[in-house]
Structure formats: C-alpha cells, structure tokens
Design an enzyme around this catalytic site. Structure first.
Site, PDB file in Angstrom:
ATOM      1  CD  GLN A   1     -38.275  -5.006 -21.770  1.00 34.28           C
ATOM      2  OE1 GLN A   1     -38.000  -3.811 -21.654  1.00 34.28           O
ATOM      3  NE2 GLN A   1     -38.662  -5.745 -20.744  1.00 34.28           N
ATOM      4  CB  SER A   2     -43.553  -1.824 -26.317  1.00 35.66           C
ATOM      5  OG  SER A   2     -44.026  -0.595 -26.829  1.00 35.66           O
TER       6      SER A   2
END
Ligand SMILES: *Cc1c(COP(=O)(O)O)cnc(C)c1O
Length: 341
Positions: free
Chosen positions: A90-91
């Site tokens: 989920q960068s």
C-alpha cells in the site's frame, strides 16, 4: 499584520536559492492551509490549522508529489526513462511514482511484496495497475534484491532507470524547505504564530521542515510522528547528517544535533502499516468534524500523536498548531475490514 516572528531577509535569501533549483511540475502548489475549528473543539485543543499536502494532485496527492517536483528533476535532466520504486503493497510512493512516470512519459516499475495488503488488489496497489506501472510481485524477504535486479535488468536492456527513493533523495527534503516558505506566507496572512508543526515523517519531510524553520529563525519546531517503530533517540541521531546535507545543498550555514529534531515512534506501534485503535479514532474524528480523510499508516497515527499531546496538556487553547496532512487516503480502501466497525 505582525510579520516579525521570522527573519524575512533570511526567507528572501532562501527563496532565491530555491528558485535556482529545476522543477518538474507534477504537483499543485501551493496547497491550502485549512482552519479546523470543529476538530479543535472535539479534541479540546488549541487552534488547529491543516496544511493540505494531501491535495497536491497527481493521482490522489500526498507529500511525495511535492518531493518529486524537486527530486525528479535530475531524472528528466539525465534522460531517464523508467522510474523504479519498491515498498509495501500500500505504498503511496509507489502510486505517485507510477503517476509521475505516466505524466512524464516514462515507464514505471514497482516492486510489491506479497503480503496481506497485496490481495485483494485495492487502494494504492489498484492504482499502480491503473496508472500503467509494471507491478512485480515478490516474496517480502526478496524485495530489496528484486529492486536491484529490476534496475540491473533495465540497464541491460538499454533503459535509464531512476529509483525514486534513493536517487535525488536530499531533494525530497529540499522540497519541504520550500514548503516552510509557503506556510509562512499563509500564516502571515492569517496573522498567527503557531507553537508547533506536526507531521508524519520518517526522514525527508521532517528534515526539510526542520531545516526550513531553522533557516528563517522561526520560534517553533517541527514535531515528527514516525510511521515506523523504533527508538526516538536513534532516529533523531540518524536525521542529523540528513539535516546537514540538506542545509549544505541550500548553501545554509547551519549545523544540527539530535536535539534539533523531535521524533516520536510510539504511535506507530505495534508496527508500520498496522491500524491502531487511537489511529482509527483519529481518522474518524477528523472525517466527522472536518470532512477530511486521513489514512491508516501515516496521518491517522500522526493525528493520534497530536491528540495525545493535546490531552497531556501540552498546548493551551489560545495556542495554534499546524498539522501537515501528508496524504495517503487511497490506502483506506485496503483497510476496509478494520475501518468498517
Ligand atoms: C511517505 C509518506 C510519509 C513519510 O514521508 P517521509 O519522506 O518519510 O517524510 C508520510 N505520510 C504519508 C501519507 C506518506 O505517504
């Protein structure tokens, strides 16, 4: 208007220095500074102003878009044609790397560890795909190696890759030095002197804000809430050389010690990317009083830290605190099971 709380000559010199840096226009700037009176009431706090760096544009915005305006300039100058990034599933940086590459007509390669947040494909990861990045899924323990392998492969194929975390890294801090000047203009217009600037940051955002505030002689500090668990003391020591490098990059005659940095790692516990109870409460109260969306990994935790400090009596009601919203809201959709309770 009171305009004497910082050194305007120093600010003007800094402005001229910053103007010499090449930019890549991938962010909407300046971002707004919003008053949050209902949030302030709800948490029994000082006046709260929110610097909306979640509104930098670029596929749902965030602090990386502002950082990239400076840090991608060498990539464009040197004719790089691929942006590479590797981090958590989920960068936000992977998403903004993918978006910046699309906008600049480059290719993007993002390395994504197979972990609970990589399936179902949601949030930032979904956007990486939509934005056309080549997404390479790897086992978490192979992520670093996979990134280097991708870079080597791209080079062997005749590409010129640029790694958006490490390449031009100090320019990411420089971008937040400029944010200080932007913020000062906005505070001047409101005729207010804050007591502190709170931000979620590991390195570059807090270093930039700290260097900028020192350079203009501001009478208040940056307080960093780390998204990573760790020892405050160790983190503060690690920020010292980055602060010195940032100052040197801007021809500023400043030296730093760990005492120049205020960092709290405790709000990240039990781990990076794990939603906390107080983080959830912070996300809810901000959403329900101001209609502003924070995120589970960064800004929700930073706000939980600020609320904790307010509840511990650190600020009087007649003081003002600035909270820098660094973005991240697309990750909300990857946390629906925990957020929808
Ligand atoms: C990356 C990120 C941060 C931390 O940025 P630093 O470069 O470590 O200062 C904070 N908030 C959000 C939402 C982010 O995506």
């Amino acid at each position: 208007m009171s305009t004497s709380w910082y050194d305007h000559d120093a600010a003007a010199r800094l402005r001229r220095t910053l103007d010499r840096f090449p930019r890549v226009p991938v962010a909407y700037l300046p971002t707004p500074l919003d008053d949050c009176p209902r949030l302030s009431d709800a948490v029994g706090g000082p006046r709260l102003l929110m610097k909306r760096d979640d509104l930098t544009g670029l596929a749902f915005g965030g602090n990386k878009a502002r950082q990239f305006t400076f840090s991608l300039a060498p990539a464009v100058r040197d004719g790089c044609d691929v942006l590479v990034h590797g981090a958590a599933a989920q960068s936000n940086q992977s998403r903004q790397t993918a978006a910046a590459a699309a906008k600049l007509g480059m290719k993007a390669v993002v390395i994504i560890p197979r972990e609970p947040r990589s399936y179902p494909v949601q949030g930032n990861l979904l956007l990486d795909h939509l934005l056309g990045a080549e997404v390479r899924y790897v086992f978490p323990e192979m992520a670093r190696e996979a990134k280097q392998q991708a870079i080597d492969e791209l080079k062997a194929q005749g590409h010129k890759p640029y790694e958006t975390s490490s390449d031009g890294a100090i320019l990411r801090a420089v971008a937040y030095v400029e944010c200080v000047l932007e913020l000062c203009d906005q505070l001047d217009r409101l005729d207010v002197i804050p007591s502190a600037v709170y931000v979620c940051s590991g390195v570059h955002t807090v270093v930039g804000l700290t260097v900028g505030l020192r350079a203009i002689g501001a009478p208040f500090r940056t307080v960093a809430i780390s998204p990573y668990v760790g020892q405050d003391e160790e983190v503060r020591e690690r920020l010292v050389p980055v602060g010195s490098e940032c100052a040197a990059t801007l021809d500023l005659d400043l030296t730093f010690s760990p005492d120049d940095f205020e960092v709290y790692c405790e709000y990240a516990k039990p781990d990076y990317g794990v939603l906390t109870k107080t983080g959830l409460e912070a996300i809810r109260v901000v959403a329900r009083t101001e209609g502003i969306l924070l995120d589970p990994s960064y800004t929700g935790k930073a706000m939980s830290g600020l609320i904790d400090h307010i509840q511990k009596g650190r600020f009087r009601k007649d003081e003002t605190v600035v909270f820098v919203h660094t973005g991240g809201s697309p990750a909300l959709f990857a946390y629906s099971a925990e957020l929808f309770q």
